[in-house]
Design a protein around this motif. Structure first.
Motif, PDB file in Angstrom:
ATOM      1  N   ARG A 233     -36.759 -33.998 -57.212  1.00 28.18           N
ATOM      2  CA  ARG A 233     -36.322 -32.688 -57.678  1.00 28.18           C
ATOM      3  C   ARG A 233     -35.120 -32.196 -56.862  1.00 28.18           C
ATOM      4  NH1 ARG A 233     -39.189 -27.425 -59.236  1.00 28.18           N
ATOM      5  NH2 ARG A 233     -37.306 -26.368 -59.881  1.00 28.18           N
ATOM      6  N   ASN A 234     -35.147 -32.440 -55.557  1.00 27.44           N
ATOM      7  CA  ASN A 234     -34.012 -32.049 -54.724  1.00 27.44           C
ATOM      8  C   ASN A 234     -32.806 -32.941 -54.956  1.00 27.44           C
ATOM      9  OD1 ASN A 234     -34.506 -29.810 -52.589  1.00 27.44           O
ATOM     10  ND2 ASN A 234     -36.451 -30.870 -52.789  1.00 27.44           N
ATOM     11  N   ILE A 307     -32.812 -25.828 -61.529  1.00 26.55           N
ATOM     12  CA  ILE A 307     -33.302 -26.760 -60.508  1.00 26.55           C
ATOM     13  C   ILE A 307     -33.310 -26.127 -59.125  1.00 26.55           C
ATOM     14  CG2 ILE A 307     -32.899 -28.979 -59.385  1.00 26.55           C
ATOM     15  CD1 ILE A 307     -31.574 -29.922 -61.926  1.00 26.55           C
ATOM     16  N   PRO A 309     -33.213 -22.901 -56.868  1.00 27.45           N
ATOM     17  CA  PRO A 309     -33.360 -21.436 -56.838  1.00 27.45           C
ATOM     18  C   PRO A 309     -32.320 -20.755 -55.949  1.00 27.45           C
ATOM     19  CG  PRO A 309     -35.087 -22.504 -55.569  1.00 27.45           C
ATOM     20  CD  PRO A 309     -34.377 -23.579 -56.320  1.00 27.45           C
ATOM     21  N   ARG A 310     -31.741 -21.498 -54.999  1.00 31.74           N
ATOM     22  CA  ARG A 310     -30.769 -20.872 -54.100  1.00 31.74           C
ATOM     23  C   ARG A 310     -29.519 -20.435 -54.844  1.00 31.74           C
ATOM     24  NH1 ARG A 310     -31.232 -25.722 -49.998  1.00 31.74           N
ATOM     25  NH2 ARG A 310     -31.400 -26.692 -52.026  1.00 31.74           N
ATOM     26  N   ARG A 312     -29.393 -19.154 -57.815  1.00 34.34           N
ATOM     27  CA  ARG A 312     -29.656 -17.863 -58.479  1.00 34.34           C
ATOM     28  C   ARG A 312     -29.387 -16.708 -57.536  1.00 34.34           C
ATOM     29  NH1 ARG A 312     -35.581 -19.609 -60.154  1.00 34.34           N
ATOM     30  NH2 ARG A 312     -34.977 -21.748 -60.505  1.00 34.34           N
ATOM     31  N   VAL A 313     -29.809 -16.850 -56.298  1.00 33.40           N
ATOM     32  CA  VAL A 313     -29.628 -15.773 -55.347  1.00 33.40           C
ATOM     33  C   VAL A 313     -28.150 -15.603 -55.007  1.00 33.40           C
ATOM     34  CG1 VAL A 313     -30.133 -14.994 -53.030  1.00 33.40           C
ATOM     35  CG2 VAL A 313     -31.912 -16.014 -54.409  1.00 33.40           C
TER      36      VAL A 313
END
Lengths: 318, 347
Positions: A233-234, A307, A309-310, A312-313
């Motif tokens: 995933r990463n 994929i 979330p960072r 999005r922030v």
């Protein structure tokens, strides 16, 4: 998240507008008189004038641009000089073929590339890795037009497994359609699968030595979960970027592949229109290609935020 | 669930018993030994501190317990968790033990959590893997666990990602993850090293509460003697892959017997020494590569009291001066015994 997408959508629209301007100016900067091209070499001055008037070529540039935009927004891309049919309808028949070809190639390349990449990383230093690396080297270095010719020679003509050329619409016969398009898609996808394999492999090797993978192992998670949910995933963050960038390559690759397999797609339309100096079609083709790139980039960004979330922030802060 | 009511099979009630544990790594330059014949025991509800410089093998030893070392590591000896052997156990057996019976907390809370999964998911995963909970149930339990380790407004934070949390909170998440299945042994590998001192105190309190509340035994690895003094019941000092001293925490600080331990304490600042006027004592030299000293005291080259004996034979880990069965052990030919120095012959 919403704001992030909105700002990305706005950026995409701006880019698209810039492309439209460039295409408009570019086509007018080309040497030669489009009116003469339309009317033919030995046309009278009055005929030329009539054509210029008909196409608005005698108007000032800003007015022409405004007209052009107006037509575009109405979905009217003009008429082919060569065939006289509308560019819209030509695109409507060509684009689905190319879309199917590239989508299928992408799917195949992702499955093969990511799959072998993960295997190579997990079985590091084992025969599987050598095999995968060898496959990647071949996939990267063999030009796919040559691979395509080989495939036609041995698989289509020789073994008779696949049709050598032609296309059947997916709506008339899905199976026949797949039969026609699977070989070109595999050929088109080889290069990409090699690129994806290498990216996946190196990203996975990094991820597998990461602290969070050690944590996942120490938690007693099944090995498969450690690999897929944690390491892969990463790794996909990198792989998706590369895949997105390579999708552009895929479109230009499709031009060659369609030519080899005589698929009536966008690539064939491009080549034909260039050879026949069919300006309205060329203009439309360039515009569509550019739009495709922009849309792909937008989708890649969209996928990022799914994929990672960072991302999005980061969008929220800006 | 784990119960402590089952009668002990042997005369010992050790939760974890490590005997003769050695770890070596195959490298290009030959085999390098990282851990050499380590003996260790951990009782129920006990906090044992493992202290030593970087590279002394304390982390490698801890990782070896649950088979978390890379394939290049060669592990021998025995490590029994509640009587069952861990070393050489099948991978599938170890997988069931990891996270359920023996759990780990690592040093870097910034990197030891997966950046793309919510913290609730990462805590819940352990429960899903070992207790077959549904994802929804696991999430509820994750909130409970986050409350347990003192994460404020856990029900909101359960769906956030690690990067949205501070280092201290992340380490609490790691702890919540580690204690999710109520492990018998918690291995905390430098859990506070990367944190601010105030945050560190909070984490130590959480660990102490877990021991007091759940009876978890903790193997606490650190190079920080201050932290050891704060939390440990017993201390094991490691040097160059070997245990050089083992004692109850108060005894060790009052009466360090191994020259290395004494040196370590000398090198730690104390409030009653004036800054500037009284320099800290450093230990001269560097930690040796273990493979170069198979039959000698590994500390001999840096020790002011070293004799010929120290360089030719390895000192055993024993008690001293009329208390051979005591729990203050040291591996030194010339131990630092208060009152009577250098009386190795008395042994």
């Amino acid at each position: 998240m919403g704001r992030y997408l909105l700002s990305r959508a706005w950026q995409s629209l701006l880019t698209l507008f810039a492309v439209v301007v460039l295409v408009f100016l570019g086509i007018r900067a080309l040497p030669g008189d489009p009116a003469r091209a339309l009317a033919g070499e030995d046309s009278s001055p009055s005929a030329l004038k009539a054509i210029r008037h008909e196409y608005g070529l005698d108007r000032p540039l800003p007015v022409q641009f405004w007209k052009y935009i107006e037509q575009l927004l109405h979905g009217n891309l003009g008429v082919s000089i060569n065939t006289g049919s509308s560019v819209d309808s030509m695109l409507a028949t060509a684009l689905p073929v190319t879309f199917e070809l590239t989508a299928l190639a992408m799917l195949i390349a992702s499955l093969i590339g990511i799959g072998t990449g993960v295997l190579a990383a997990v079985r590091r230093g084992k025969p599987v890795e050598w095999f995968a690396n060898g496959f990647a080297l071949i996939g990267l270095s063999v030009p796919h037009f040559w691979l395509g010719l080989l495939a036609i020679l041995y698989l289509s003509v020789g073994a008779g497994l696949f049709p050598a050329s032609g296309f059947v619409s997916i709506w008339s016969s899905p199976l026949d359609n797949l039969h026609h398009i699977i070989l070109p898609a595999v050929i088109l996808g080889t290069g990409l699968s090699a690129v994806l394999m290498r990216q996946t492999r190196s990203a996975m090797v990094d991820a597998l030595s990461a602290d969070y993978v050690r944590t996942a192992k120490a938690k007693g998670l099944p090995w498969r979960t450690v690999i897929t949910r944690h390491a892969l995933r990463n790794s996909l963050i990198v792989v998706v970027t590369v895949a997105g960038l390579q999708l552009g390559e895929l479109i230009s690759g499709a031009v060659v592949t369609e030519q080899i397999f005589s698929l009536p797609g966008f690539g064939k339309l491009t080549i034909d229109s260039v050879f026949r100096r069919d300006y309205p079609v060329i203009q439309a083709v360039v515009l569509v290609t550019a739009t495709a790139y922009i849309v792909i980039n937008f989708l890649v960004d969209l996928l990022y935020s799914v994929i990672d979330p960072r991302v999005r922030v980061a969008g929220k802060d800006s | 669930m784990t119960t402590t009511t089952s009668p002990p099979v042997t005369d010992t009630s050790h939760v974890l018993e490590v005997a003769d544990l050695s770890v070596s790594f195959r490298t290009e330059g030959g085999t390098v030994s990282a851990v050499d014949k380590v003996d260790l025991r951990l009782d129920a509800g006990e906090i044992v501190g493992i202290v030593g410089e970087s590279g002394c093998g304390k982390s490698v030893m801890a990782m070896a317990l649950a088979g978390l070392l890379p394939a290049s590591a060669h592990v021998t000896g025995s490590a029994r968790l509640d009587g069952s052997e861990l070393l050489g156990a099948k991978e599938s057996t170890l997988r069931r033990i990891r996270g359920r019976d023996i759990a780990y907390i690592f040093q870097e809370p910034m990197t030891s959590l997966n950046p793309v999964l919510t913290v609730g998911r990462q805590i819940g995963e352990v429960l899903q893997a070992h207790e077959q909970l549904s994802r929804a149930r696991a999430r509820t339990r994750a909130i409970e666990l986050m409350n347990l380790v003192g994460i404020p407004s856990a029900h909101e934070r359960v769906d956030t990602y690690p990067h949205q949390m501070s280092g201290g909170l992340r380490q609490r998440v790691v702890i919540a993850m580690a204690v999710a299945c109520g492990p018998k042994v918690l291995v905390a590998d430098e859990p506070t090293t990367a944190l601010d001192v105030t945050v560190q105190a909070g984490i130590l309190n959480v660990l102490r509460d877990l021991r007091n509340g759940l009876g978890t035994s903790i193997l606490f690895i650190t190079h920080d003697l201050g932290v050891i003094a704060d939390i440990a019941d017993r201390v094991v000092v490691m040097y160059a892959g070997r245990v050089v001293e083992s004692a109850p925490v108060q005894d060790l600080f009052d009466d360090p017997r191994h020259r290395y331990t004494a040196g370590l304490l000398q090198a730690s600042p104390k409030p009653d020494r004036y800054a500037g006027s009284d320099r800290l004592q450093e230990i001269p030299g560097l930690v040796p590569v273990l493979s170069t000293h198979p039959d000698a005291c590994t500390f001999a080259d840096r020790c002011a009291n070293a004799s010929a004996q120290c360089r030719t034979s390895e000192p055993p880990l024993v008690g001293y001066a009329g208390e051979p069965q005591g729990d203050h052990l040291a591996a030194c030919w010339h131990p630092n015994i208060s009152g009577h120095e250098e009386n190795a012959e008395e042994r």
